[in-house]
Design an enzyme around this catalytic site. Structure first.
Site, PDB file in Angstrom:
ATOM      1  N   TYR A  64       0.867  -1.182   0.000  1.00  0.00           N
ATOM      2  CA  TYR A  64       0.000   0.000   0.000  1.00  0.00           C
ATOM      3  C   TYR A  64       0.900   1.227   0.000  1.00  0.00           C
ATOM      4  CZ  TYR A  64      -3.741   3.189   1.720  1.00  0.00           C
ATOM      5  OH  TYR A  64      -4.653   4.213   1.892  1.00  0.00           O
ATOM      6  N   LYS A 120      -1.080  -1.106  -4.284  1.00  0.00           N
ATOM      7  CA  LYS A 120      -2.188  -0.138  -4.288  1.00  0.00           C
ATOM      8  C   LYS A 120      -1.532   1.222  -4.392  1.00  0.00           C
ATOM      9  CE  LYS A 120      -5.372   1.427  -0.714  1.00  0.00           C
ATOM     10  NZ  LYS A 120      -5.733   2.714  -1.288  1.00  0.00           N
ATOM     11  N   ASP A 123      -9.767   7.917  -6.439  1.00  0.00           N
ATOM     12  CA  ASP A 123     -11.003   7.719  -7.211  1.00  0.00           C
ATOM     13  C   ASP A 123     -11.184   8.819  -8.261  1.00  0.00           C
ATOM     14  OD1 ASP A 123     -10.907   6.244  -4.934  1.00  0.00           O
ATOM     15  OD2 ASP A 123     -12.824   6.896  -4.129  1.00  0.00           O
ATOM     16  N   ILE A 166      -9.171   0.751  -5.739  1.00  0.00           N
ATOM     17  CA  ILE A 166      -9.609   0.606  -4.340  1.00  0.00           C
ATOM     18  C   ILE A 166      -9.943   2.011  -3.863  1.00  0.00           C
ATOM     19  CG2 ILE A 166      -8.899  -0.026  -1.999  1.00  0.00           C
ATOM     20  CD1 ILE A 166      -6.833  -1.972  -3.324  1.00  0.00           C
ATOM     21  N   SER A 191     -12.536   4.895  -1.413  1.00  0.00           N
ATOM     22  CA  SER A 191     -13.514   5.206  -0.358  1.00  0.00           C
ATOM     23  C   SER A 191     -14.874   5.547  -0.954  1.00  0.00           C
ATOM     24  CB  SER A 191     -13.014   6.391   0.464  1.00  0.00           C
ATOM     25  OG  SER A 191     -12.932   7.562  -0.346  1.00  0.00           O
ATOM     26  N   TYR A 207     -14.803  11.312   5.123  1.00  0.00           N
ATOM     27  CA  TYR A 207     -15.465  10.086   5.597  1.00  0.00           C
ATOM     28  C   TYR A 207     -16.830  10.400   6.218  1.00  0.00           C
ATOM     29  CZ  TYR A 207     -10.664   8.491   4.949  1.00  0.00           C
ATOM     30  OH  TYR A 207      -9.421   8.232   4.421  1.00  0.00           O
TER      31      TYR A 207
HETATM   32  O1  NGF Z   1      -8.939   8.169   1.816  1.00  0.00           O
HETATM   33  C1  NGF Z   1      -7.879   8.134   1.237  1.00  0.00           C
HETATM   34  C2  NGF Z   1      -6.691   8.765   1.853  1.00  0.00           C
HETATM   35  N1  NGF Z   1      -7.713   7.581   0.030  1.00  0.00           N
HETATM   36  C3  NGF Z   1      -8.758   6.784  -0.566  1.00  0.00           C
HETATM   37  C4  NGF Z   1      -8.223   5.428  -0.819  1.00  0.00           C
HETATM   38  O2  NGF Z   1      -7.013   5.460  -1.538  1.00  0.00           O
HETATM   39  C5  NGF Z   1      -8.011   4.866   0.564  1.00  0.00           C
HETATM   40  C6  NGF Z   1      -9.341   7.386  -1.800  1.00  0.00           C
HETATM   41  O3  NGF Z   1     -10.421   6.590  -2.163  1.00  0.00           O
HETATM   42  C7  NGF Z   1      -8.060   3.481   0.694  1.00  0.00           C
HETATM   43  O4  NGF Z   1      -8.134   2.765  -0.250  1.00  0.00           O
HETATM   44  C8  NGF Z   1      -7.969   2.973   2.059  1.00  0.00           C
HETATM   45  O5  NGF Z   1      -8.973   2.996   2.760  1.00  0.00           O
HETATM   46  O6  NGF Z   1      -6.898   2.581   2.471  1.00  0.00           O
HETATM   47  C9  NGF Z   1      -9.801   8.826  -1.511  1.00  0.00           C
HETATM   48  O7  NGF Z   1     -10.603   8.868  -0.351  1.00  0.00           O
HETATM   49  C10 NGF Z   1     -10.596   9.382  -2.669  1.00  0.00           C
HETATM   50  O8  NGF Z   1      -9.889   9.232  -3.853  1.00  0.00           O
HETATM   51  C11 NGF Z   1     -10.930  10.863  -2.415  1.00  0.00           C
HETATM   52  O9  NGF Z   1      -9.763  11.635  -2.458  1.00  0.00           O
HETATM   53  O10 NGF Z   1      -6.636  10.051   1.493  1.00  0.00           O
END
Ligand code: NGF
Length: 293
Positions: free
Chosen positions: A136, A164, A190, A205, A207, A251
């Site tokens: 990661y 990732k 995303d 992957i 959020s 979140y």
């Molecule tokens: O939330 C974060 C950190 N990154 C996520 C994702 O990379 C985290 C991303 O989806 C993830 O996969 C994990 O839970 O470990 C972002 O929230 C999204 O692109 C909005 O910026 O910053």
């Protein structure tokens, strides 16, 4: 082991107001992802799971509940990384026994670890658990940058099956794709899914897939079919939504959107702000009406 390609939600965790895990809410989030968002898998214990604020026992409880609820319906990846290597090993053994399809671990952070120390971190977890491992990499939060030659060294271990990639460095992404055509590469941002998809990622992957998983799949699949204009239109709408989410509290807002869907997504865990204020809750309603109805 299941096919690990495709769309994975970085699983949110529902907390009660006192910060304890809300099992009922967590199960509902998992069901929503599987039944409504139709994801290929869940990434459990990541940043989105507020993981780095939890105790070892709480992390185990979340792994257990997620496996119990998802069973074998989707692929499951357990993020076990911790700056405490002993904890990472303990969590890795636990998730392996539960039957997770792969482990993943964030690069150890806070101290400025050398590359040999980082390599030893991954090799120790793999040796102790026997499980496959997905690195990661999230340099903007960890400060750890891994280059192509260092990935090559890590990938010499056949158990390290992918990365990732939560970064906007598309030159590095292109170099990695060319150098390692058989390793799994997941996009982690995303809002940059389309360019990452064009560069040949194996999955993503994220959020926001907890609420926007259907569009995420469309972007990914349209890009794979070379339908860039169509994919771009969906990325545009997705990014309008993501811009709204990021501007309102990442979140907390995704949880608010889930609540609008009838999912008990609950509170965030302090020191994060536990819940949205009245004005932010209005924004959630607007986002829901505009992008998720
Ligand atoms: O939330 C974060 C950190 N990154 C996520 C994702 O990379 C985290 C991303 O989806 C993830 O996969 C994990 O839970 O470990 C972002 O929230 C999204 O692109 C909005 O910026 O910053």
């Amino acid at each position: 082991m299941k096919n690990l390609k495709g769309i994975f939600s970085a699983l949110l965790v529902s907390f009660n107001e006192d910060g304890t895990i809300n099992e009922k809410g967590l199960r509902q989030i998992i069901r929503h992802n599987i039944d409504k968002m139709k994801v290929d898998g869940l990434y459990v214990g990541g940043s989105t799971g507020e993981n780095f604020m939890l105790s070892t026992e709480e992390k185990k409880e979340i792994f257990r509940i997620a496996k119990d609820e998802a069973k074998d319906q989707v692929a499951l990846i357990a993020q076990v990384g911790s700056v405490n290597l002993k904890e990472a090993v303990e969590l890795g053994k636990y998730a392996t026994e539960l039957g997770y399809d792969s482990l993943s671990a964030v690069t150890p952070f806070y101290y400025k670890f050398s590359f040999p120390e980082i390599k030893n971190f991954y090799e120790t977890i793999i040796r102790e658990t026997g499980s496959p491992m997905i690195v990661y990499s999230i340099p903007f939060l960890t400060g750890v940058n891994i280059g192509v030659s260092q990935f090559a060294e890590l990938f010499e271990n056949p158990k390290i099956i992918g990365v990732k990639f939560t970064a906007g460095d598309f030159y590095l992404l292109e170099r990695l794709r060319k150098a390692f055509p058989n390793h799994l590469i997941y996009a982690g941002f995303d809002e940059m899914m389309l360019p990452a998809s064009v560069l040949g990622i194996d999955g993503a992957i994220g959020s926001t897939f907890n609420v926007n998983g259907i569009r995420a799949r469309q972007i990914f699949e349209l890009a794979q079919q070379g339908k860039i204009k169509e994919a771009f239109e969906i990325q545009n709408v997705t990014n309008d939504l993501i811009e709204g989410i990021l501007g309102n509290g990442l979140y907390q807002t995704i949880k608010g959107l889930l609540e609008c869907e009838g999912v008990e997504a609950g509170y965030c865990r302090e020191p994060m702000t536990k819940e949205l204020n009245a004005k932010q809750k209005e924004v959630v309603k607007e986002l829901k009406a505009k992008y998720l109805s």
